[in-house]
Each structure stands twice: as C-alpha cells, then as structure tokens.
Design a protein around this motif. Sequence first.
Motif, PDB file in Angstrom:
ATOM      1  N   ILE A   1      34.229  47.323  27.922  1.00 52.72           N
ATOM      2  CA  ILE A   1      35.167  46.822  28.932  1.00 52.72           C
ATOM      3  C   ILE A   1      35.489  47.926  29.950  1.00 52.72           C
ATOM      4  O   ILE A   1      35.464  47.708  31.166  1.00 52.72           O
ATOM      5  N   LEU A   2      35.738  49.132  29.431  1.00 51.86           N
ATOM      6  CA  LEU A   2      36.039  50.237  30.352  1.00 51.86           C
ATOM      7  C   LEU A   2      34.819  50.582  31.195  1.00 51.86           C
ATOM      8  O   LEU A   2      34.955  50.986  32.355  1.00 51.86           O
ATOM      9  N   GLY A   3      33.645  50.390  30.624  1.00 49.25           N
ATOM     10  CA  GLY A   3      32.427  50.599  31.401  1.00 49.25           C
ATOM     11  C   GLY A   3      32.372  49.629  32.568  1.00 49.25           C
ATOM     12  O   GLY A   3      32.039  49.997  33.705  1.00 49.25           O
ATOM     13  N   TYR A   4      32.744  48.387  32.292  1.00 45.62           N
ATOM     14  CA  TYR A   4      32.765  47.386  33.365  1.00 45.62           C
ATOM     15  C   TYR A   4      33.799  47.759  34.428  1.00 45.62           C
ATOM     16  O   TYR A   4      33.560  47.657  35.629  1.00 45.62           O
ATOM     17  N   VAL A   5      34.945  48.210  33.960  1.00 44.34           N
ATOM     18  CA  VAL A   5      36.055  48.532  34.851  1.00 44.34           C
ATOM     19  C   VAL A   5      35.708  49.679  35.809  1.00 44.34           C
ATOM     20  O   VAL A   5      36.269  49.794  36.895  1.00 44.34           O
ATOM     21  N   ASP A   6      34.761  50.502  35.407  1.00 43.69           N
ATOM     22  CA  ASP A   6      34.341  51.600  36.279  1.00 43.69           C
ATOM     23  C   ASP A   6      33.866  51.123  37.641  1.00 43.69           C
ATOM     24  O   ASP A   6      33.794  51.892  38.592  1.00 43.69           O
ATOM     25  N   LEU A   7      33.535  49.839  37.700  1.00 42.35           N
ATOM     26  CA  LEU A   7      33.220  49.183  38.960  1.00 42.35           C
ATOM     27  C   LEU A   7      34.237  49.526  40.051  1.00 42.35           C
ATOM     28  O   LEU A   7      33.886  49.661  41.228  1.00 42.35           O
ATOM     29  N   LEU A   8      35.498  49.669  39.653  1.00 40.26           N
ATOM     30  CA  LEU A   8      36.559  49.919  40.631  1.00 40.26           C
ATOM     31  C   LEU A   8      36.358  51.237  41.371  1.00 40.26           C
ATOM     32  O   LEU A   8      36.883  51.428  42.460  1.00 40.26           O
TER      33      LEU A   8
ATOM     34  N   VAL B   1      36.021  26.346  57.663  1.00 43.04           N
ATOM     35  CA  VAL B   1      35.563  27.609  58.268  1.00 43.04           C
ATOM     36  C   VAL B   1      35.125  28.552  57.143  1.00 43.04           C
ATOM     37  O   VAL B   1      35.725  28.552  56.068  1.00 43.04           O
ATOM     38  N   PRO B   2      34.059  29.320  57.398  1.00 42.76           N
ATOM     39  CA  PRO B   2      33.690  30.317  56.399  1.00 42.76           C
ATOM     40  C   PRO B   2      34.665  31.489  56.455  1.00 42.76           C
ATOM     41  O   PRO B   2      35.077  31.891  57.549  1.00 42.76           O
ATOM     42  N   VAL B   3      35.065  31.979  55.315  1.00 41.55           N
ATOM     43  CA  VAL B   3      35.906  33.174  55.276  1.00 41.55           C
ATOM     44  C   VAL B   3      35.325  34.117  54.229  1.00 41.55           C
ATOM     45  O   VAL B   3      34.430  33.741  53.460  1.00 41.55           O
ATOM     46  N   SER B   4      35.853  35.318  54.205  1.00 39.40           N
ATOM     47  CA  SER B   4      35.359  36.283  53.228  1.00 39.40           C
ATOM     48  C   SER B   4      36.531  36.955  52.523  1.00 39.40           C
ATOM     49  O   SER B   4      37.546  37.272  53.141  1.00 39.40           O
ATOM     50  N   LEU B   5      36.377  37.112  51.234  1.00 37.24           N
ATOM     51  CA  LEU B   5      37.352  37.846  50.424  1.00 37.24           C
ATOM     52  C   LEU B   5      36.578  38.993  49.771  1.00 37.24           C
ATOM     53  O   LEU B   5      36.151  38.909  48.619  1.00 37.24           O
ATOM     54  N   PRO B   6      36.376  40.065  50.529  1.00 36.38           N
ATOM     55  CA  PRO B   6      35.374  41.066  50.134  1.00 36.38           C
ATOM     56  C   PRO B   6      35.655  41.772  48.814  1.00 36.38           C
ATOM     57  O   PRO B   6      34.734  42.269  48.184  1.00 36.38           O
ATOM     58  N   HIS B   7      36.905  41.814  48.366  1.00 34.19           N
ATOM     59  CA  HIS B   7      37.186  42.539  47.125  1.00 34.19           C
ATOM     60  C   HIS B   7      37.131  41.655  45.885  1.00 34.19           C
ATOM     61  O   HIS B   7      37.527  42.076  44.799  1.00 34.19           O
ATOM     62  N   THR B   8      36.653  40.438  46.062  1.00 42.97           N
ATOM     63  CA  THR B   8      36.608  39.493  44.941  1.00 42.97           C
ATOM     64  C   THR B   8      35.908  40.083  43.716  1.00 42.97           C
ATOM     65  O   THR B   8      36.355  39.876  42.584  1.00 42.97           O
ATOM     66  N   ARG B   9      34.838  40.827  43.936  1.00 40.10           N
ATOM     67  CA  ARG B   9      34.082  41.291  42.773  1.00 40.10           C
ATOM     68  C   ARG B   9      34.850  42.307  41.925  1.00 40.10           C
ATOM     69  O   ARG B   9      34.429  42.623  40.815  1.00 40.10           O
TER      70      ARG B   9
ATOM     71  N   GLU C   1      33.900  52.175  42.866  1.00 40.36           N
ATOM     72  CA  GLU C   1      33.155  51.955  44.108  1.00 40.36           C
ATOM     73  C   GLU C   1      34.067  51.914  45.330  1.00 40.36           C
ATOM     74  O   GLU C   1      33.644  52.167  46.444  1.00 40.36           O
ATOM     75  N   VAL C   2      35.317  51.513  45.092  1.00 40.44           N
ATOM     76  CA  VAL C   2      36.206  51.227  46.213  1.00 40.44           C
ATOM     77  C   VAL C   2      37.034  52.466  46.549  1.00 40.44           C
ATOM     78  O   VAL C   2      37.633  53.063  45.662  1.00 40.44           O
TER      79      VAL C   2
END
Lengths: 101, 493, 486
Positions: free
Chosen positions: A35-42, B296-304, A44-45
């Motif tokens: 789970i923490l491995g998945y969370v590392d995704l953050l 309308v198309p919109v984007s929620l870029p932080h969804t992932r 990126e931001v």
Amino acid sequence: MSRIDREDVERVARLARLRLSDEEAAEMTADLDRILGYVDLLEEVSTEGVEPTAHVIPLATPLRDDVPAEELPPEVAVANAPASEGTAFAVPKVLDDEAEG
Amino acid sequence: MPSPLGEVARLREALTSGETTSSRLVDAALAAAEAVGEDLSVFTHLRHEAAREAAAAADARLSAGRARSVLDGLPIALKDNIVQAGEPAGCASRILEGYVSPFDATAVARLLEAGAIPIGRTNMDEFAMGSSTENSVHGPTRNPWDRDRSPGGSSGGSAAAVAADIVPLALGSDTGGSIRQPASLCGVVGMKPTYGRVSRWGLVAFASSLDQIGPFAHTAADCAVLLDAMSGHDAHDSTSLPEPPLQTAAGLNGDLSGRVIGLPREYYEAEGADASSLECVHAAVAALEGAGAKTVPVSLPHTRYAIAAYYLIANAEASSNLARFDGVRYGHRAAGASGLTDLYERSRSEGFGAEVKRRILLGTYVLSAGYYDAYYRRAQKLRTLLRRDFEAAFESCDVLVTPTTPEPAFRLGERADDPLTMYLSDVYTVSANLAGLPGVSIPCGLAGGGLAAGLPVGLQVLGPPLADAAVLEVADAYQRLTDHHQARPGGSR
Amino acid sequence: MSFRPDYEVVIGLEVHVQLRTRTKLFSTAAVSYGDEPNHHTTPVCLALPGALPVLNGQAVELAVRAGIATNCEVHPRSIFARKNYFYPDLPKGYQISQFEEPLATGGWLDVEFEDEKGELTTKRVGITRIHMEEDAGKSLHDGSAVDSHIDLNRAGVPLIEIVSEPDMRSPAEAGAYLRKLRAILRTVEASDADMEKGQFRCDANVSLRRHGDTQLGTRTETKNVNSFRFVEAAIEAEVERQARCLDEGEEIRQATLGYDADADRLFVMRMKENADDYRYFPDPDLIPLVIEEARIEQIRAGLPELPDRRRARLADEHGLTAAEAAKLVASAALADFFESAVAAGAPARAAAHWLTREVAACLNERDLEIEATALVPDAFASLLELVETGRLTARSARELLPELLEGGGDPAALVSERGLEAVSDEGALEVLADEVLASNPKAIASYRDGDKKSLNFLMGQVMKKTQGKADPARVRQILAGKLDGS
C-alpha cells in the motif's frame, strides 16, 4: 526496497495497542508495504507552496453557550461497561510501567 | 410539483386513501427482512416489536388526519453505524458486541420526528472500512441481483435492503463512496450530500473529515425527501453547515434545458474499466443531451492521486477515531487480562477484524514521528489540489456526470485477499469526499455483455459544494427520461 | 541559589489551570468537584460511538483573558489537535489539545521576589505559549487490590496550559512566578485556581548546568505539584538530587518524577527512554478556532485592573512601600481587603503594614486566603483605630488577631470583654511608676550615672505590671519625668 519492515509494524502495533500473531505481523508487513508502495505515487506531484487541507468547511468552529444540558444518568453511563463498581468503570489495576502519557 | 417518480409519494397516497396502513407496510418489511433479508444477510438486527408499535401509533395519527410528514408511517432501514437510542449499534464489529446506544443520531431523531419507522439495522463492512460488505462479523451481504456477488460497500446492507424491495428507504454513510458504490452495484439510487449537510452526531466515525450520512431509495425523488428531512444545521456537530434544512423535493421539475454537464476525461479513460458499463454511461449522457442539457469536456488532472491521498487521510483519522474502542466503557473486553496493556491489546486484537487492523496500523504509521510530513501532510496537500481541480471544472459546468464505478458487482471473495485492488475500485467516488462535494449514483442500465452481463450499472452526478439540489434535479430528470430504476433483480417490475 | 553555588539552576514551569466555566470544554456536562463517579457525563465525556465535540465559548473567552493578562499575543486563529495515547482516564484514546497553532504565544510576567539579601527584586519570566485543552478523568486506585476505578466527571473539564520559558533560576523565583500567575488569573476571573481542588497544577522542568554554560542540561519533569510550598520543596529536592549526580560524574537521565509531600521525596514515575509518539494531527471533528481581532480588543478593554497596575496605584495613592504594595497585590483578595478597610476608615499605611506582616503571617500559618477567614474589613479597620487611638496596644492587637480571623466579631467589644483595654489612666500609671522606682534603686543610680539604657529596664517593669496594656511611649515619658526630677 521495502518501505516498512516487520519491526516498524510491531512498533506501530504497540502504539495502536494491537497484538499481532507472527503470521498476522508478516501479512500486515507485506500488505502495508504494498500500500505504501502505491502511495509513493504522490511523490510525482510537486506540492511546494500548497496549503494542506485538513477540512473542506471554510468556516470557524462554532462556539456553544456555557449552559449545562441534560446529562446521562450515572447508571446509564456505565450500562454498557464490561465491568463496573458502583457507578465507576472497573479496569485491571494500573501497573507501574503503564503510567500515563 | 413533486417528481412523479416518488415511491414515498405513492405510499403516502395509499396510506391516505386507506388502501394500506403503516402496520401493513412495516409487517411486510419485517417479513421480507426475515425471508429475503436473511438469505442475503441484509440486516444485523430487526426491531419487530418497537417497529410494530411505532406503526400502530402512526396509523392512529393517520386516521386522525394528523400525519407528521410525508414520511409518517413509512419503514426505513438504518446502517449499523448510525445510532438509535435503545438499539444496538454494532458497526458489524465484534468489538461493539452487545453495545446499545443511549442516544439518537440527529439524522435518526429527525426521521423519527417525521414519523419514519426504522425496522432494523443493516449489515456493513466493519466500521465502514471496505467496498464489499464482506468485512463483517456477521458475514458478507449478498447482492440481490446475484447472490454470489458483492452488493458493494460499505453500506451494502442498506443498498441491498432497497434493491430487494424490503424497505423503500434506507440510510447509509459515505466516506469514500460507501453509499454511491453499493447503490451502483445494487441498481438503486444513493446519495452523499455536501459535507456538513447532514449532522454526523450519532454516526460512528470512520474518517471525520470525509464521513456523511445519506439516503438510499429507488429514485432521486425519494432520496430528496429523506435528505430534506435529515438536513439542516445541528448544534451537536461542529462541522455542520449553518444552513436551514434543504427543500429539494419540491424543486424537482425534470427540466434539463440550459444545464451544463461536465464530462471529466479522467473518469472515462480509466484502464480496465468495463466497456459494457461505459456504454450504459455514454447512453445516459446522450439521453441527458437529448433532453436539453449541454455537455462539455472537463479535466480533473489530479484524479489519479485521489485514492492514495484518500487512504492516507481516511486511515490516519480512523486510527485515532477507533482508539476509543478499548474495552473499558463498552464493547468487547478480553477475559482474564493481566494489567492494562494486556487488556487493551487483547480486547482490540480480538475485537477488530483484519481490514480494520490493517487500516489502524497504516493510519498510526503515517501519523507517527518522522512520517507525518511524508505521508499525512502530503496527502492533505493533494487534497487541496483535488479541490482546486473541481473548482476549476465547475467554472465551466453545473454538474459532472461520470460512471460511479469502473465495473459492475464483483464476485464475493474475489478481492478479499487483495486490499489494494479493493481500494482502487473507489477511484471515481473518493474525490467527492476529499472535496466535500454532493454526489448521487443512479441506475443507468444493465451491463450488456461479458461476465457482468445483466448487472446494474451506476451513473454518478457530482456537484459543487452546496449544490445538493442540482445533483438531485439532474438525477431526477434522467430518471423521468428512462426506466432503469424500474429494473429489479430477476426481471422488471 | 546558595546551597549549590557551583551549578546554575534552570527552571521552566508548565501550569495547568482549570477555567472557570459551568460546563466542560466540549460537552454540556456540568463541571463539578467531589461528586460520585460518573454523575456528570454526556455521550461526549464517555466517548460513546457517534459523539462529537462542540467548543465552549466561555472557555475561549476566559483563555483569551488569561492570554491578554500575561502579555501574550492572542492569535485570531488557532487549531485543536488530537494527542493520541491510551489510558483509562482518557476515554477517546486522545486528548483534544492545541499543538502547532496554540491560542496565545510570547507573553511575560514581571515577578517580584526577595533575593538572598532579602531585597525585593523584579525579574521578567517569559511565557512561551498558552493553549487550551481538556482534562482527563480520574483513576481511583484505592478501592480494591485488583481493580482501578474510572470516574469521568473530570474528563473534558476545560484547562489552559501555560508554558513558561526556562527563565527561573531558583525555587524562590519559581514560587514567586506561580504566585503572581495565580493572582493574575484570579484577578481576571479566568480561574478560581483553587489548588486544593487541583485547579492550578504545576509541572516543573528542572536542569542544572555549570555557570557560563550556554547549553541547557538534561532536564527532568516533576509532575502535578499542587501547592506553592511543595513546588519549591520539590524543585529544591530535585536540584539537590541532580547536583549529587553531577558531582559524582553521573549523567542526568530524562525522567518524569512525582513529589511525595509527606516524605518530602521525589519518586520516578517513568523514565523517558524514547521520545513519546503522540501522533498529533488537527482534530477533524473541529474546524479552526477563529477569534476576531475586535473581539480580542473588546475582551482586553473589559479586563479588571491587573496586579502590576494595581500595585503602582496602591503605592501611589496610599504612600505604601513597593514591597508592601507588591505583597498586597500578590493576592487579589488581600488587595481587595486592603482597599475595603481603607474605605472603612483604616489608616492606609498601618493597614498595609498589618496586612503584609501580622495578618499575612497568620494566613500563611493556616494556609488560608483572607476571604476564607471570619475577619471583615470593617472589623479590621476598627481594630486599627483602637491601636491608633491608644486604646489598644499593638501587642494586644496581635494577640487578638487569630481570634478575629477564626471567629470574627467586633474588636471593640472583644477588647472590653477581655479587659484588654490599654491602661491609659494617668494616675494609675503614676502609681505604678512610683512603685517600680521604689523597688529599683540600683537602676535609678545607673540611670543617673548616664546609663540611659536603665530607662528601658524600668519601662519593662512598668509594662509588665500593666500586662502590656499600657502605651509604651507614655510610660517612658512618665518615668523620664520622674527620673529627671521635673
């Protein structure tokens, strides 16, 4: 590289007052590591300069008047207790190494 | 002009005309709960006597022409984490075995005031932690559409109770999709109101900054009636909005003209989404456009990043919220404990199931010294970015329309050993909780092919904060255009 | 500190003060004391599933008053956080407190105390922060050999924690800081600060270092000391213990200590091997506490006169010494008593003199506040009047004090009842003086030889015969007249 090891899980379990069997501890370590491995995704931001949101309510906490209201009758207060003595809750005697805080 | 789709309105008429009585409705609900409900493990507790007494009292009011509200005399089911005075509130957990609440949740008190009659308590994932209603000390609830499948969760019992026509109305709670996802998987309507709309007083907390109580029914119109009755400021909850009770039911007019519906790209492009479900959603969008809505198309870029942020925040809060279950004042206490630490550790280890322990451990870990910034604070910052995504999207539209879930109901046990995959199934629902938005899931057809053929598909309508009425209006308008809400397990009604 | 001149003592204090509210911080249950277990609880106090906190506005107001009165900056926005730990008297498994963003920071108090030479010294003690938090319940350990009993009447009672800078250098300074702090909190009515009821509890952080060291030594924390006397004694004991350790080259280990007042002994509650991990995070059940600047200013404007200002005024208006004025305002009740007595006609300087010495000594002995005694300002004023007019000697007045404190009553009536009236009959004094002179020829001789001290001896003899009820000055006058042959 694992993010969390067995020792971490056992430390956290002690903090959370959970006792894990060997098998549980091994499973939990593996699960949490994934789970923490998945969370590392953050990572990126870029969050530099971003204010954290603790709450979505954009308001101030409401203040209550200092007026007593209905209390629970003492017998109701302890009605669900696994053990009680009179109107007090009963717990095993606090040991020396279990002091507060 | 209320929506013509209200089961509440229909039952109201039947009660007023004397065609039926509250006692008959409650008896039928209890009988169905015992027959169908037992087969599907829908309820954890039934209030035979108390519900019948309440029904008799309601009938007396009705025959005297003094109905308290449109809900007077109607049976309702409560999720087992919403407390009612004198009733068990077990949260499907061993740690709350035998616990009886001495007080009413505000939502329950308001429904009781309106004359609604809780017939019992519905099964759920333990402490609302799960998406399948399998993490229950009472065993899994089965999906009325296919008893080998999950009804979704965590409010699976309430969704199933409505889907199986045991009760017309039920309450659930939604922390990351726990109302909308089971509504979708069971082919009913389920709504999560704007955070703060419905008081959390009496809702056993999972994640306090995300939890909301909300309604289940077959139609958005009925959800509106329940929401109107429950909503409004409550001085017992510091996070309750300072707003009067909603009056959404009266405003449902079926009119979609001029509505701008945003279609967030990220919700339509997810990998592994069920193609046949997506077809239903696209058809629904076309129907809305056909009735005058503009898309309308919109984007929620932080969804992932939403799932990751959600699990960090929700479980951090949960690890603290569940500290009160310690075997001291109520609930399960391990026998023969020697000393306090032993009492705590054994009571909690015996009392909590595996998923709850996993989440407490995760939450404790991410709050612990040295990890707070890397996990918890970072997740809160993502929460800010997700909110901004929505703020930007709602600049160009009134509501968003999306699938509720990537797939229809999955098989029981299929994901039980894989917590991460289970978590990922909440991908379309968690953002609304993180941003505090109102959202509703409505049935939009049955999956046409593949392994999930014939299972219900859900359409999610999301609105900006406080736009509870708007999401219900769009949902109601859609239901007037289609008859998917008429579909029932085993054939149309 | 004289007893350990080789070390500098560094003391910081954390004081938990119970705010003067009717209900608890987050629950509408009544604040009570000494009631039967669990007679004042709601679902919030018991942490029942589904219960939620709502903040008591009066507690906020009182905490703001405390912040202003201690010269803190009161922040318009502060955050309640959860401090997570398990203990049976902590029903939620966390305490709601303030952590990263407290209510008030950066204050100070000017503290007056007597230095080693007995001179009045003023020292500024910094106040790091004041935050609001809820109290825990009580574990009762004495009922049974196997069980402890939990009473949650106190759980959730509103507290502020006032954290000082490590600015104090002796137990006496610490004691003076606490007295001053308590007087201020009582003056602004933020708290009754009744120490016996645990409304004003002190944790003392103590460390030692060699003079000239800039780094602080390892500190220990002595918990929950509940009287001024015990705080000073506990700190003294801890300083002594640490100094012995350091003398022997031992390291001081971080520890939490308790103070056993009966044995005047410290005991180790626990060693802090690892830092605690309380997992603080903002309480998601509560949103930020926001207090408008205007509201803070309104509270500031409504505060009563604070001790420092009052001290200056009393000294100024009544010509008191700085020390007297400081002692009077150290207790708001004593200062109030003083002003009432003056209003009732008592001469101000005499009143201050008596209150800060004789009366203060009596109160100290009895560990009482003036308002807890039977003495009222009017009676005190008339007592002073009796002395001033010579109808009562100072000595008799001193003797009468304990009785007035304990039983009250009208001093004039008591004086005549007891026959304490000063012997002011000139004729009678003349007779007594003649008797004494007649039986002490030696003293007369040495007086006349220039040993003027003999007069004191003779005076003493006359006073003895009056049982101390004569005005010594008058006696001296009569004797001198007779000896000098006028």
